[in-house]
Design a protein around this motif. Structure first.
Motif, PDB file in Angstrom:
ATOM      1  N   LEU A 130       5.517   8.386  -5.690  1.00 55.92           N
ATOM      2  CA  LEU A 130       6.805   8.030  -5.103  1.00 55.92           C
ATOM      3  C   LEU A 130       7.714   7.435  -6.173  1.00 55.92           C
ATOM      4  CD1 LEU A 130       5.774   6.431  -1.712  1.00 55.92           C
ATOM      5  CD2 LEU A 130       6.312   8.799  -2.220  1.00 55.92           C
ATOM      6  N   LYS A 131       8.926   7.853  -6.173  1.00 58.99           N
ATOM      7  CA  LYS A 131       9.906   7.390  -7.155  1.00 58.99           C
ATOM      8  C   LYS A 131      10.851   6.376  -6.510  1.00 58.99           C
ATOM      9  CE  LYS A 131       8.270  10.315 -10.106  1.00 58.99           C
ATOM     10  NZ  LYS A 131       7.076   9.864 -10.746  1.00 58.99           N
ATOM     11  N   ALA A 132      10.600   5.118  -6.778  1.00 57.27           N
ATOM     12  CA  ALA A 132      11.467   4.062  -6.248  1.00 57.27           C
ATOM     13  C   ALA A 132      12.660   3.875  -7.182  1.00 57.27           C
ATOM     14  CB  ALA A 132      10.696   2.762  -6.113  1.00 57.27           C
ATOM     15  N   LYS A 133      13.821   3.712  -6.593  1.00 61.89           N
ATOM     16  CA  LYS A 133      15.038   3.440  -7.360  1.00 61.89           C
ATOM     17  C   LYS A 133      15.132   1.936  -7.609  1.00 61.89           C
ATOM     18  CE  LYS A 133      17.391   7.375  -5.326  1.00 61.89           C
ATOM     19  NZ  LYS A 133      18.389   7.837  -4.386  1.00 61.89           N
ATOM     20  N   PRO A 134      16.020   1.510  -8.502  1.00 60.16           N
ATOM     21  CA  PRO A 134      16.178   0.068  -8.743  1.00 60.16           C
ATOM     22  C   PRO A 134      16.459  -0.688  -7.438  1.00 60.16           C
ATOM     23  CG  PRO A 134      17.357   1.309 -10.413  1.00 60.16           C
ATOM     24  CD  PRO A 134      16.890   2.306  -9.378  1.00 60.16           C
ATOM     25  N   GLY A 135      15.736  -1.779  -7.241  1.00 59.77           N
ATOM     26  CA  GLY A 135      15.891  -2.591  -6.038  1.00 59.77           C
ATOM     27  C   GLY A 135      14.907  -2.211  -4.938  1.00 59.77           C
ATOM     28  N   GLN A 136      14.330  -1.021  -5.017  1.00 60.62           N
ATOM     29  CA  GLN A 136      13.367  -0.580  -4.018  1.00 60.62           C
ATOM     30  C   GLN A 136      11.949  -0.950  -4.444  1.00 60.62           C
ATOM     31  OE1 GLN A 136      14.019   3.674  -3.910  1.00 60.62           O
ATOM     32  NE2 GLN A 136      15.645   3.490  -2.381  1.00 60.62           N
ATOM     33  N   THR A 137      11.057  -1.054  -3.460  1.00 59.94           N
ATOM     34  CA  THR A 137       9.644  -1.263  -3.754  1.00 59.94           C
ATOM     35  C   THR A 137       8.817  -0.273  -2.946  1.00 59.94           C
ATOM     36  OG1 THR A 137       9.443  -2.931  -2.020  1.00 59.94           O
ATOM     37  CG2 THR A 137       9.892  -3.735  -4.240  1.00 59.94           C
ATOM     38  N   VAL A 138       7.627   0.001  -3.443  1.00 61.63           N
ATOM     39  CA  VAL A 138       6.685   0.856  -2.725  1.00 61.63           C
ATOM     40  C   VAL A 138       5.583  -0.043  -2.184  1.00 61.63           C
ATOM     41  CG1 VAL A 138       5.040   2.754  -2.907  1.00 61.63           C
ATOM     42  CG2 VAL A 138       7.199   2.859  -4.167  1.00 61.63           C
ATOM     43  N   SER A 139       5.308   0.089  -0.898  1.00 59.93           N
ATOM     44  CA  SER A 139       4.245  -0.671  -0.257  1.00 59.93           C
ATOM     45  C   SER A 139       3.531   0.276   0.703  1.00 59.93           C
ATOM     46  CB  SER A 139       4.827  -1.874   0.482  1.00 59.93           C
ATOM     47  OG  SER A 139       3.791  -2.740   0.887  1.00 59.93           O
ATOM     48  N   PHE A 140       2.630  -0.258   1.500  1.00 60.23           N
ATOM     49  CA  PHE A 140       1.831   0.589   2.371  1.00 60.23           C
ATOM     50  C   PHE A 140       2.066   0.282   3.844  1.00 60.23           C
ATOM     51  CE2 PHE A 140      -0.388   0.423  -1.634  1.00 60.23           C
ATOM     52  CZ  PHE A 140      -0.649   1.759  -1.868  1.00 60.23           C
ATOM     53  N   ILE A 141       2.016   1.329   4.645  1.00 62.64           N
ATOM     54  CA  ILE A 141       2.057   1.220   6.086  1.00 62.64           C
ATOM     55  C   ILE A 141       0.634   1.536   6.556  1.00 62.64           C
ATOM     56  CG2 ILE A 141       3.014   2.177   8.215  1.00 62.64           C
ATOM     57  CD1 ILE A 141       5.038   0.636   6.420  1.00 62.64           C
ATOM     58  N   VAL A 142       0.046   0.591   7.272  1.00 63.32           N
ATOM     59  CA  VAL A 142      -1.325   0.741   7.761  1.00 63.32           C
ATOM     60  C   VAL A 142      -1.286   0.738   9.285  1.00 63.32           C
ATOM     61  CG1 VAL A 142      -3.639  -0.260   7.761  1.00 63.32           C
ATOM     62  CG2 VAL A 142      -2.191  -0.508   5.738  1.00 63.32           C
ATOM     63  N   LEU A 143      -1.978   1.698   9.902  1.00 67.96           N
ATOM     64  CA  LEU A 143      -1.991   1.744  11.352  1.00 67.96           C
ATOM     65  C   LEU A 143      -3.270   2.387  11.860  1.00 67.96           C
ATOM     66  CD1 LEU A 143      -0.514   4.804  12.793  1.00 67.96           C
ATOM     67  CD2 LEU A 143       0.393   4.226  10.551  1.00 67.96           C
ATOM     68  N   ASP A 144      -3.578   2.104  13.099  1.00 69.24           N
ATOM     69  CA  ASP A 144      -4.698   2.721  13.804  1.00 69.24           C
ATOM     70  C   ASP A 144      -4.095   3.780  14.710  1.00 69.24           C
ATOM     71  OD1 ASP A 144      -6.796   3.479  15.409  1.00 69.24           O
ATOM     72  OD2 ASP A 144      -7.291   1.456  16.081  1.00 69.24           O
ATOM     73  N   LEU A 145      -4.285   5.043  14.365  1.00 66.57           N
ATOM     74  CA  LEU A 145      -3.660   6.136  15.107  1.00 66.57           C
ATOM     75  C   LEU A 145      -4.124   6.175  16.568  1.00 66.57           C
ATOM     76  CD1 LEU A 145      -1.689   8.466  14.933  1.00 66.57           C
ATOM     77  CD2 LEU A 145      -3.575   9.944  14.241  1.00 66.57           C
TER      78      LEU A 145
END
Length: 87
Positions: free
Chosen positions: A68-83
């Motif tokens: 994933l290419k984050a732009k300045p000011g953005q962050t990459v994190s995770f979404i965790v869920l139980d489907l």
């Protein structure tokens, strides 16, 4: 048995003042806004779970965070869920 999913997401606080936009590139159409990172992550988990609960074929394969290419000011994190919670 719970079907736990983890998808990387882009958190962008630059879209609107006092809001954080979250997009999940591996699940097209998921774009939510929250007032905090936690609020936005929870809304994103609901959006991803709701969308993927309707998928009849294979679930999308999660990207690696480095893809994933984050732009300045953005962050990459995770979404965790139980489907199973959304089926």
């Amino acid at each position: 048995m719970a079907q736990r999913l983890v998808y990387p997401a882009i958190f962008d606080p630059t879209v609107m003042i006092n809001r954080i936009q979250v997009t999940v590139p591996d699940v097209p159409g998921v774009k939510v806004m929250g007032t905090t990172n936690d609020d936005a992550a929870q809304k994103a988990a609901v959006a991803v779970g709701t969308k993927l609960a309707k998928v009849k074929d294979e679930l999308p394969v999660p990207s690696t965070p480095g893809e994933l290419k984050a732009k300045p000011g953005q962050t990459v994190s995770f979404i965790v869920l139980d489907l199973d919670e959304y089926k």
